[in-house]
Motif scaffolding. Sequence first.
Motif, PDB file in Angstrom:
ATOM      1  N   LEU A 189      51.580  34.136  40.716  1.00  0.00           N
ATOM      2  CA  LEU A 189      51.251  34.775  41.996  1.00  0.00           C
ATOM      3  C   LEU A 189      49.936  35.533  41.947  1.00  0.00           C
ATOM      4  CD1 LEU A 189      54.787  35.593  41.755  1.00  0.00           C
ATOM      5  CD2 LEU A 189      54.130  35.295  44.135  1.00  0.00           C
ATOM      6  N   SER A 190      49.413  35.794  43.134  1.00  0.00           N
ATOM      7  CA  SER A 190      48.195  36.587  43.242  1.00  0.00           C
ATOM      8  C   SER A 190      48.446  38.082  43.057  1.00  0.00           C
ATOM      9  CB  SER A 190      47.506  36.334  44.594  1.00  0.00           C
ATOM     10  OG  SER A 190      46.850  35.093  44.571  1.00  0.00           O
ATOM     11  N   ASP A 191      49.714  38.474  42.905  1.00  0.00           N
ATOM     12  CA  ASP A 191      49.995  39.879  42.561  1.00  0.00           C
ATOM     13  C   ASP A 191      49.951  40.091  41.044  1.00  0.00           C
ATOM     14  OD1 ASP A 191      52.379  38.897  41.539  1.00  0.00           O
ATOM     15  OD2 ASP A 191      53.669  39.813  43.053  1.00  0.00           O
ATOM     16  N   HIS A 192      49.441  39.084  40.316  1.00  0.00           N
ATOM     17  CA  HIS A 192      49.203  39.092  38.862  1.00  0.00           C
ATOM     18  C   HIS A 192      50.452  38.803  38.034  1.00  0.00           C
ATOM     19  CE1 HIS A 192      45.935  42.388  39.877  1.00  0.00           C
ATOM     20  NE2 HIS A 192      45.846  41.304  40.640  1.00  0.00           N
ATOM     21  N   SER A 193      51.594  38.575  38.680  1.00  0.00           N
ATOM     22  CA  SER A 193      52.844  38.372  37.950  1.00  0.00           C
ATOM     23  C   SER A 193      53.223  36.895  37.877  1.00  0.00           C
ATOM     24  CB  SER A 193      53.979  39.161  38.607  1.00  0.00           C
ATOM     25  OG  SER A 193      54.386  38.523  39.811  1.00  0.00           O
ATOM     26  N   ILE A 194      54.168  36.607  36.974  1.00  0.00           N
ATOM     27  CA  ILE A 194      54.814  35.299  36.894  1.00  0.00           C
ATOM     28  C   ILE A 194      56.307  35.544  37.060  1.00  0.00           C
ATOM     29  CG2 ILE A 194      55.280  33.284  35.448  1.00  0.00           C
ATOM     30  CD1 ILE A 194      52.676  34.124  33.860  1.00  0.00           C
ATOM     31  N   LYS A 195      56.897  34.915  38.058  1.00  0.00           N
ATOM     32  CA  LYS A 195      58.333  35.053  38.309  1.00  0.00           C
ATOM     33  C   LYS A 195      59.064  33.827  37.762  1.00  0.00           C
ATOM     34  CE  LYS A 195      57.425  38.588  41.148  1.00  0.00           C
ATOM     35  NZ  LYS A 195      57.405  39.967  40.607  1.00  0.00           N
ATOM     36  N   ILE A 196      60.180  34.050  37.092  1.00  0.00           N
ATOM     37  CA  ILE A 196      61.030  32.971  36.596  1.00  0.00           C
ATOM     38  C   ILE A 196      62.319  32.978  37.431  1.00  0.00           C
ATOM     39  CG2 ILE A 196      62.138  31.922  34.599  1.00  0.00           C
ATOM     40  CD1 ILE A 196      59.090  32.308  34.253  1.00  0.00           C
ATOM     41  N   LEU A 197      62.627  31.836  38.047  1.00  0.00           N
ATOM     42  CA  LEU A 197      63.803  31.717  38.899  1.00  0.00           C
ATOM     43  C   LEU A 197      64.768  30.693  38.320  1.00  0.00           C
ATOM     44  CD1 LEU A 197      62.159  31.619  42.466  1.00  0.00           C
ATOM     45  CD2 LEU A 197      62.723  33.613  41.070  1.00  0.00           C
ATOM     46  N   ASP A 198      66.051  30.883  38.620  1.00  0.00           N
ATOM     47  CA  ASP A 198      67.115  30.013  38.117  1.00  0.00           C
ATOM     48  C   ASP A 198      67.392  28.909  39.143  1.00  0.00           C
ATOM     49  OD1 ASP A 198      69.430  28.853  37.129  1.00  0.00           O
ATOM     50  OD2 ASP A 198      70.371  30.762  36.586  1.00  0.00           O
ATOM     51  N   LEU A 199      67.101  27.669  38.766  1.00  0.00           N
ATOM     52  CA  LEU A 199      67.322  26.547  39.679  1.00  0.00           C
ATOM     53  C   LEU A 199      68.794  26.173  39.789  1.00  0.00           C
ATOM     54  CD1 LEU A 199      64.262  24.341  38.674  1.00  0.00           C
ATOM     55  CD2 LEU A 199      64.598  25.493  40.864  1.00  0.00           C
ATOM     56  N   MET A 200      69.603  26.656  38.870  1.00  0.00           N
ATOM     57  CA  MET A 200      71.047  26.384  38.918  1.00  0.00           C
ATOM     58  C   MET A 200      71.797  27.404  39.765  1.00  0.00           C
ATOM     59  SD  MET A 200      72.008  23.669  37.269  1.00  0.00           S
ATOM     60  CE  MET A 200      73.698  23.944  36.739  1.00  0.00           C
ATOM     61  N   ASP A 201      71.138  28.526  40.020  1.00  0.00           N
ATOM     62  CA  ASP A 201      71.825  29.635  40.686  1.00  0.00           C
ATOM     63  C   ASP A 201      71.024  30.117  41.895  1.00  0.00           C
ATOM     64  OD1 ASP A 201      73.627  31.638  41.285  1.00  0.00           O
ATOM     65  OD2 ASP A 201      72.899  33.018  39.742  1.00  0.00           O
ATOM     66  N   ASP A 202      70.710  29.149  42.779  1.00  0.00           N
ATOM     67  CA  ASP A 202      70.151  29.475  44.086  1.00  0.00           C
ATOM     68  C   ASP A 202      68.873  30.319  44.017  1.00  0.00           C
ATOM     69  OD1 ASP A 202      70.293  29.098  46.862  1.00  0.00           O
ATOM     70  OD2 ASP A 202      71.250  31.051  47.163  1.00  0.00           O
ATOM     71  N   PHE A 203      68.019  30.011  43.016  1.00  0.00           N
ATOM     72  CA  PHE A 203      66.702  30.653  42.894  1.00  0.00           C
ATOM     73  C   PHE A 203      66.789  32.153  42.600  1.00  0.00           C
ATOM     74  CE2 PHE A 203      66.324  26.904  45.543  1.00  0.00           C
ATOM     75  CZ  PHE A 203      65.295  26.206  44.933  1.00  0.00           C
ATOM     76  N   GLN A 204      67.846  32.532  41.910  1.00  0.00           N
ATOM     77  CA  GLN A 204      67.985  33.935  41.513  1.00  0.00           C
ATOM     78  C   GLN A 204      66.936  34.271  40.444  1.00  0.00           C
ATOM     79  OE1 GLN A 204      70.122  36.382  42.864  1.00  0.00           O
ATOM     80  NE2 GLN A 204      70.199  34.703  44.351  1.00  0.00           N
ATOM     81  N   PRO A 205      66.378  35.498  40.482  1.00  0.00           N
ATOM     82  CA  PRO A 205      65.346  35.880  39.505  1.00  0.00           C
ATOM     83  C   PRO A 205      65.926  36.046  38.108  1.00  0.00           C
ATOM     84  CG  PRO A 205      65.888  37.742  40.931  1.00  0.00           C
ATOM     85  CD  PRO A 205      66.613  36.557  41.482  1.00  0.00           C
ATOM     86  N   LEU A 206      65.212  35.523  37.113  1.00  0.00           N
ATOM     87  CA  LEU A 206      65.603  35.662  35.715  1.00  0.00           C
ATOM     88  C   LEU A 206      64.666  36.600  34.955  1.00  0.00           C
ATOM     89  CD1 LEU A 206      66.361  31.916  34.867  1.00  0.00           C
ATOM     90  CD2 LEU A 206      68.039  33.749  35.128  1.00  0.00           C
ATOM     91  N   ALA A 207      63.373  36.573  35.315  1.00  0.00           N
ATOM     92  CA  ALA A 207      62.392  37.401  34.610  1.00  0.00           C
ATOM     93  C   ALA A 207      61.155  37.558  35.477  1.00  0.00           C
ATOM     94  CB  ALA A 207      62.003  36.766  33.281  1.00  0.00           C
ATOM     95  N   SER A 208      60.429  38.641  35.229  1.00  0.00           N
ATOM     96  CA  SER A 208      59.119  38.846  35.835  1.00  0.00           C
ATOM     97  C   SER A 208      58.144  39.188  34.717  1.00  0.00           C
ATOM     98  CB  SER A 208      59.152  39.976  36.871  1.00  0.00           C
ATOM     99  OG  SER A 208      57.877  40.138  37.469  1.00  0.00           O
ATOM    100  N   LEU A 209      57.151  38.326  34.523  1.00  0.00           N
ATOM    101  CA  LEU A 209      56.229  38.470  33.397  1.00  0.00           C
ATOM    102  C   LEU A 209      54.950  39.148  33.879  1.00  0.00           C
ATOM    103  CD1 LEU A 209      56.603  34.892  31.852  1.00  0.00           C
ATOM    104  CD2 LEU A 209      58.169  36.851  31.732  1.00  0.00           C
ATOM    105  N   THR A 210      54.560  40.189  33.173  1.00  0.00           N
ATOM    106  CA  THR A 210      53.347  40.918  33.527  1.00  0.00           C
ATOM    107  C   THR A 210      52.403  40.927  32.333  1.00  0.00           C
ATOM    108  OG1 THR A 210      54.357  43.015  32.875  1.00  0.00           O
ATOM    109  CG2 THR A 210      54.568  42.375  35.189  1.00  0.00           C
ATOM    110  N   GLY A 211      51.140  41.119  32.607  1.00  0.00           N
ATOM    111  CA  GLY A 211      50.129  41.146  31.554  1.00  0.00           C
ATOM    112  C   GLY A 211      48.800  40.625  32.042  1.00  0.00           C
TER     113      GLY A 211
END
Length: 306
Positions: A159-181
């Motif tokens: 994303l342009s907010d500088h983060s990387i979001k990890i979503l679960d494709l088995m569980d309706d796109f629920q968030p698994l992690a948010s990577l910053t750096g």
Amino acid sequence: MSKIQVNKLHTLTGHNDCIYALVEGSDPRFFYTGAGDGMVVEWDLDQPEDGRLIARLPHSVYALAVDHERNQLIVGHNFEGIHVIDLTANKEIWSLKLTDQAIFDIKVYGSDILIGTGDGLLIVVDTVDRFVKKHVKLSSKSIRVMAIATEKKQLAIGLSDHSIKILDLMDDFQPLASLTGHTNSVFALAYSPDETQLASGARDAQLKFWETENYTLTENVIAHMYAINFLSFKEDGKYLVTCSMDKSIKVWDAVNPKLLKVIDKARNAGHGTSINKVLWSTYSDDVVSVSDDRTISIWKIEAETL
């Protein structure tokens, strides 16, 4: 230790504006490009000089995706939505108006088309029944790039907010992690072929490697002078290529991350302006690159073990 040899095989022309989109076909002998001129073109790696116009749209095309199961090409039509082209019949079979925003990336997962937009919205479209299944609001800033780990059934979103979001494709796109750096927009994202690594590149010119068990950072490299626009792993997972606004392509050891080769205008008659996408072909093992200079280059990249 490997020494990398580079030979430029072809320079292809035909687009009348910056080329932004590049994707391999369900038959990997073919690849597709989309540009600021609204044109979508099919290219044949066996006869690369002869591009074939697939579609012409009134707005620029930033994103393309191939539905391998159905042999369809999904075209992201900026400020409108998607157009779906049957590649067997060579005709558009349906379209859907979705957004007044730019569409920066598209992925296909099963019967879902995943569309990332300029207002931070992930739109999920059912390709069979042709309707919007879900909206997932991830940010007020743009979704720029997506990557799917098919076996892990996970979706990574830069994303342009500088983060990387990890979503679960088995569980309706629920968030698994948010990577910053990263300290600027994330433009480049790909899982290694064995899905043990996620590589990311950003406008901050940094190349980062994350292990995917817990998504912790394992390597950080200041890789380019300017923004990293895209990256692509070789099918065997040993190497990857990055491309940049600094007009260069770089070849990296992906196992023990280090720079192996720089491809640029001075040394290799490379692109003269920003390189927007790279693709390491699974058909020919060649690398395809597209640029703001309106051209497509095809590179033979070979490793000699010393």
